[in-house]
Design a protein around this motif. Structure first.
Motif, PDB file in Angstrom:
ATOM      1  N   UNK A   1      53.568  56.587  34.626  1.00  0.00           N
ATOM      2  CA  UNK A   1      53.576  54.715  34.280  1.00  0.00           C
ATOM      3  C   UNK A   1      53.018  54.278  35.404  1.00  0.00           C
ATOM      4  N   UNK A   2      53.744  54.205  37.224  1.00  0.00           N
ATOM      5  CA  UNK A   2      53.891  53.471  37.722  1.00  0.00           C
ATOM      6  C   UNK A   2      51.614  53.940  38.225  1.00  0.00           C
ATOM      7  N   UNK A   3      51.268  55.182  38.653  1.00  0.00           N
ATOM      8  CA  UNK A   3      50.153  54.883  38.536  1.00  0.00           C
ATOM      9  C   UNK A   3      49.192  54.250  37.330  1.00  0.00           C
ATOM     10  N   UNK A   4      50.022  53.759  36.308  1.00  0.00           N
ATOM     11  CA  UNK A   4      48.845  53.336  35.874  1.00  0.00           C
ATOM     12  C   UNK A   4      48.920  51.625  36.041  1.00  0.00           C
ATOM     13  N   UNK A   5      50.094  51.493  36.917  1.00  0.00           N
ATOM     14  CA  UNK A   5      49.718  50.037  37.173  1.00  0.00           C
ATOM     15  C   UNK A   5      49.369  49.444  38.533  1.00  0.00           C
ATOM     16  N   UNK A   6      49.185  50.705  39.013  1.00  0.00           N
ATOM     17  CA  UNK A   6      48.260  50.391  40.727  1.00  0.00           C
ATOM     18  C   UNK A   6      47.241  51.097  39.912  1.00  0.00           C
ATOM     19  N   UNK A   7      46.410  51.396  39.113  1.00  0.00           N
ATOM     20  CA  UNK A   7      45.066  51.243  39.158  1.00  0.00           C
ATOM     21  C   UNK A   7      44.637  49.875  38.714  1.00  0.00           C
ATOM     22  N   UNK A   8      45.199  49.251  38.458  1.00  0.00           N
ATOM     23  CA  UNK A   8      45.122  47.910  38.332  1.00  0.00           C
ATOM     24  C   UNK A   8      44.133  47.221  40.335  1.00  0.00           C
ATOM     25  N   UNK A   9      45.085  47.960  41.295  1.00  0.00           N
ATOM     26  CA  UNK A   9      44.430  47.568  42.065  1.00  0.00           C
ATOM     27  C   UNK A   9      42.437  47.821  42.813  1.00  0.00           C
ATOM     28  N   UNK A  10      42.424  48.626  42.020  1.00  0.00           N
ATOM     29  CA  UNK A  10      41.236  48.888  42.241  1.00  0.00           C
ATOM     30  C   UNK A  10      39.917  48.106  42.442  1.00  0.00           C
ATOM     31  N   UNK A  11      40.566  46.248  42.080  1.00  0.00           N
ATOM     32  CA  UNK A  11      38.804  45.805  41.641  1.00  0.00           C
ATOM     33  C   UNK A  11      39.389  44.803  43.329  1.00  0.00           C
ATOM     34  N   UNK A  12      40.987  44.217  43.796  1.00  0.00           N
ATOM     35  CA  UNK A  12      41.085  43.591  44.717  1.00  0.00           C
ATOM     36  C   UNK A  12      40.983  43.962  46.399  1.00  0.00           C
ATOM     37  N   UNK A  13      41.265  45.718  45.792  1.00  0.00           N
ATOM     38  CA  UNK A  13      40.337  46.826  47.179  1.00  0.00           C
ATOM     39  C   UNK A  13      38.882  47.126  47.425  1.00  0.00           C
ATOM     40  N   UNK A  14      38.508  47.077  45.745  1.00  0.00           N
ATOM     41  CA  UNK A  14      36.928  47.093  46.365  1.00  0.00           C
ATOM     42  C   UNK A  14      36.406  45.648  47.034  1.00  0.00           C
ATOM     43  N   UNK A  15      37.086  44.837  47.098  1.00  0.00           N
ATOM     44  CA  UNK A  15      36.315  43.958  46.843  1.00  0.00           C
ATOM     45  C   UNK A  15      36.811  43.136  48.792  1.00  0.00           C
ATOM     46  N   UNK A  16      37.808  43.690  48.886  1.00  0.00           N
ATOM     47  CA  UNK A  16      38.331  43.992  50.155  1.00  0.00           C
ATOM     48  C   UNK A  16      37.537  44.530  51.209  1.00  0.00           C
ATOM     49  N   UNK A  17      37.183  45.965  50.520  1.00  0.00           N
ATOM     50  CA  UNK A  17      36.441  46.784  52.103  1.00  0.00           C
ATOM     51  C   UNK A  17      35.041  45.928  51.648  1.00  0.00           C
ATOM     52  N   UNK A  18      34.501  45.258  50.367  1.00  0.00           N
ATOM     53  CA  UNK A  18      33.293  45.012  50.837  1.00  0.00           C
ATOM     54  C   UNK A  18      32.967  43.184  51.847  1.00  0.00           C
ATOM     55  N   UNK A  19      34.188  42.332  51.680  1.00  0.00           N
ATOM     56  CA  UNK A  19      33.904  41.481  52.052  1.00  0.00           C
ATOM     57  C   UNK A  19      34.264  41.779  53.544  1.00  0.00           C
ATOM     58  N   UNK A  20      35.531  42.452  54.289  1.00  0.00           N
ATOM     59  CA  UNK A  20      36.463  41.563  55.196  1.00  0.00           C
ATOM     60  C   UNK A  20      36.178  42.850  55.977  1.00  0.00           C
ATOM     61  N   UNK A  21      36.367  42.568  57.428  1.00  0.00           N
ATOM     62  CA  UNK A  21      36.171  43.577  58.641  1.00  0.00           C
ATOM     63  C   UNK A  21      37.270  44.304  59.247  1.00  0.00           C
ATOM     64  N   UNK A  22      37.342  45.552  58.330  1.00  0.00           N
ATOM     65  CA  UNK A  22      38.975  45.536  59.522  1.00  0.00           C
ATOM     66  C   UNK A  22      39.895  45.279  60.924  1.00  0.00           C
ATOM     67  N   UNK A  23      38.113  46.103  61.466  1.00  0.00           N
ATOM     68  CA  UNK A  23      38.565  46.372  62.882  1.00  0.00           C
ATOM     69  C   UNK A  23      37.759  44.609  63.649  1.00  0.00           C
ATOM     70  N   UNK A  24      38.417  43.721  63.407  1.00  0.00           N
ATOM     71  CA  UNK A  24      38.473  42.048  63.888  1.00  0.00           C
ATOM     72  C   UNK A  24      39.030  42.484  65.822  1.00  0.00           C
ATOM     73  N   UNK A  25      38.088  41.400  66.143  1.00  0.00           N
ATOM     74  CA  UNK A  25      38.128  41.708  67.467  1.00  0.00           C
ATOM     75  C   UNK A  25      39.334  40.588  67.816  1.00  0.00           C
ATOM     76  N   UNK A  26      39.599  39.893  66.893  1.00  0.00           N
ATOM     77  CA  UNK A  26      41.193  39.930  67.551  1.00  0.00           C
ATOM     78  C   UNK A  26      42.258  40.229  67.591  1.00  0.00           C
ATOM     79  N   UNK A  27      43.267  41.045  68.363  1.00  0.00           N
ATOM     80  CA  UNK A  27      43.726  42.693  68.010  1.00  0.00           C
ATOM     81  C   UNK A  27      45.077  41.905  66.916  1.00  0.00           C
ATOM     82  N   UNK A  28      45.324  41.091  67.044  1.00  0.00           N
ATOM     83  CA  UNK A  28      46.670  40.433  66.065  1.00  0.00           C
ATOM     84  C   UNK A  28      45.953  40.654  64.794  1.00  0.00           C
TER      85      UNK A  28
END
Length: 687
Positions: A634-661
């Protein structure tokens, strides 16, 4: 290229029944391998065998190897000619090929041009090839024990008497084990002992059947099965057909004839397992049950002849079985003259293993562990401790000394007779369950506690003296013991911590030479057995690896995680989430400790990272009680709902920002995402 059926038959004196299948299969494989190596085309391969013969039939065997084009490379072109004239190197190569230099060809290769020669090489005929192939196959047979006969220096499992080698209707001239090949075989030793001249290889099975020989192993076994079932039906009983016994009996006869005999009903006072063991082990009889599942005073024997007076054959078998059953009755009566508990003192003189002490020492250790387990699973601690004390006492009984396969079973009967609690008696029988893959597990909690304690003591002890199993050797059956423990814990749904149980078992041993790190070593060894368990369940091995990557020490919990991850892997969202977790794992591994300790909402600048942070926190709150209750699916079924925000994050966000914080905050967000899945398994291990 013509093709015909090939037949090989090696006539022998009666082979050991346990070796017949192994030898006949190995002979067929050896010949097929030899033909493949020689590149001779052929069709289907069948192995036949009876106590007096090993045979192989090969369909559509070609009469020769295919012709082959052989290419030879000579000297390089630059070294083959000088001033337009052939050098000695070119002339020598041409002579070796039996032609003139002008007839040589040029071979173009990545390394340059060379002189070469191609010729058609005719294939050898099977008349040339088969003698060596068959001789090699016979020489490589896994014969259990060789013997010689007469004044011959030839060795084989049993004396050999004839050799048939036919390709269609032609005899292949060969000599194997001192025998010259011919077309002559022989029928049943008593019904048709005269020589049989085979006209064609295809005549083999039919010719032998006319001579009272069923050479087809499978057909002979089914004939026995049909006859046994028919005899049982006539007797108004149910036949119990043990498959191993069926194979063994079929290796004793060439022309099976089932006959039903009887024995004195007074023997039914002896536990049925004793009578069955005696009938199977000594006489190779099939036993019969009534409609209540109780043993009937009847047996079915398989004769090797069609007697004109079957009654005489039956009476002969009845005379033979009578003293065997009388012995079983005598052992049973003798054993009952003293209580099972009185034999506990005998265990002190029986060595379990030289460095681990006696069976009395093992019983003492197992009793402590069994009591502890019983307390944890809401069983009966006193009964479990008592069962552990009595568990090995039947090993010194006359019955078990005669029939070792009855250990545990006789302990059950003798304990009941002594008035021991039924749960204790039942545990003595159940201690050896499961015996093999697919076998039932102990049903009673006392039996479960005893079966676990006994195996854990063995595992800790044998590892503790350094006698770990290797790839080829496992003399103490530690793999089977480990899988037995896992099966009991999982199938009985006993949520016990394996580390805790092993620690307790280790504490019962004194002065183990390799005690340092012992519990972790045995724990890892046992959890590694989940790999085979997973495959038996039809689950891909990467699911096991995903769960194994987490520090899980409760086998029941381990199994629940495996099933949950397997179910998760079937979701449409799984592929994307697995890929995302692999990406997250790689990023975090490269950055080390750069990420922040917690997520700072004020540093979440992009809409996509804000959305992911909210989704992760919402899923954390929703899954917390599910993880707490081990509801992983049941828990993993709930976590499958993270696919869309995870995909969007990697499409739109640069993780390794120049700002250290900001960079550290985004790494903390990814770590938070990863930790949700790690509550169950490292799904980055999935394919």
């Amino acid at each position: 290229m013509a093709t015909e059926t090939f037949l090989l038959e090696l006539g022998v004196e009666e082979l050991p029944p346990a070796a017949i299948d192994m030898l006949s299969d190995a002979l067929a494989k050896g010949i097929a391998d030899g033909l493949n190596e020689a590149e001779v085309p052929f069709g289907g391969v069948r192995a036949f065998a009876t106590p007096r013969r090993l045979a192989v039939r090969i369909e559509q065997l070609a009469d020769k190897q295919p012709d082959r084009e052989v290419e030879r490379r000579g000297p390089a072109l630059a070294a083959a000619f000088k001033d337009g004239e052939p050098t000695k190197a070119a002339q020598g190569f041409a002579r070796s090929c039996g032609i003139g230099v002008e007839e040589l060809i040029h071979l173009e290769t990545p390394k340059g041009t060379w002189l070469g020669y191609r010729e058609q090489q005719p294939g050898d005929s099977i008349d040339v090839l088969l003698p060596a192939i068959v001789a090699e196959a016979v020489d490589q047979l896994p014969v259990p024990k060789y013997m010689r006969w007469g004044d011959s220096r030839i060795e084989f499992s049993r004396p050999v008497h004839w050799l048939v080698m036919l390709h269609g209707s032609r005899v292949i001239e060969a000599q194997v084990l001192g025998l010259d090949a011919s077309r002559t075989t022989f029928g049943h030793r008593f019904h048709a002992p005269q020589a049989i001249e085979l006209v064609h290889a295809d005549d083999y099975l039919a010719a032998l059947e006319e001579a009272y020989v069923l050479a087809d192993r499978d057909r002979r076994r089914e004939r026995i099965r049909e006859q046994v079932l028919r005899e049982a039906e006539r007797a108004g009983a149910e036949a119990v057909i043990d498959e191993d016994l069926l194979v063994e009996v079929s290796g004793l006869v060439e022309w099976p004839v089932a006959l039903t005999g009887s024995f004195d009903e007074r023997f039914l006072e002896v536990p049925p397992e004793c009578l069955i063991s005696s009938m199977k082990a000594n006489q190779k009889y099939f036993h019969l049950l009534d409609d209540q599942g109780r043993l009937k005073p009847l047996f079915i024997t398989i004769a090797n002849i069609e007697s004109h007076d079957p009654r005489q054959v039956i009476e002969g078998n009845e005379r033979v079985i009578r003293p065997r059953l009388a012995d079983a009755a005598f052992f049973y009566d003798t054993d009952r003259r003293q209580p099972l508990a009185a034999r506990e003192a005998d265990l002190a003189s029986v060595v379990f293993q030289r460095q681990l002490g006696t069976l009395a020492d093992k019983a003492r250790r197992s009793a402590v562990t069994a009591r502890f387990i019983a307390e944890r699973i809401e069983g009966a601690p006193d009964h479990s401790e008592r069962a552990a004390r009595l568990a090995k006492c039947d090993l010194s009984t006359e019955m078990v000394l005669e029939f070792p396969e009855l250990q545990g079973i006789m302990g059950y009967y003798y304990a009941r007779q002594d008035g021991e609690p039924e749960e204790v008696a039942q545990a003595l029988y159940e201690q050896y369950l499961p015996r093999f893959a697919g076998d039932e597990i102990p049903q009673g909690k006392t039996g479960q506690a005893l079966a676990l304690a006994d195996r854990l003591d063995t595992l800790i002890g044998i590892f503790g003296i350094g006698a770990r199993p290797t790839g080829a050797k496992d003399p103490f059956a530690l793999r089977r013991a480990s899988i037995g423990v896992l099966n009991i814990l999982i199938k009985a749904e006993l949520d016990l911590d394996l580390r805790e149980l092993l620690t307790l078992a280790a504490a019962q041993h004194d002065n183990l030479p390799q005690a340092n790190g012992l519990v972790d070593e045995v724990l890892n060894y046992m959890l590694d057995r989940f790999r085979a368990w997973t495959q038996d369940e039809g689950i891909p091995v990467e699911v096991y690896l995903a769960v194994r990557a987490r520090p899980v020490t409760r086998p029941l919990d381990f199994a629940r995680r495996i099933r949950a991850v397997h179910d998760f892997s079937q979701h449409d969202e799984a592929s994307a989430l697995v890929a995302a977790n692999k990406r997250v794992a790689n990023i975090l591994a490269k950055q080390g400790d750069e990420r922040a300790l917690r997520i700072d909402a004020s540093l979440l600048q992009e809409a996509a990272e804000q959305e992911l942070a909210k989704a992760v926190e919402a899923r954390r709150i929703e899954t917390a009680p599910l993880f707490q209750e081990a509801r992983y699916t049941e828990a993993l079924d709930v976590l499958t709902g993270l696919r869309v925000p995870v995909d969007r994050f990697f499409d739109e966000v640069m993780v390794m920002s120049d700002d250290p914080g900001i960079r550290a905050n985004r790494l903390a967000l990814l770590a938070s995402l990863q930790s949700l899945f790690l509550e169950v398994a490292d799904i980055a291990e999935l394919q």
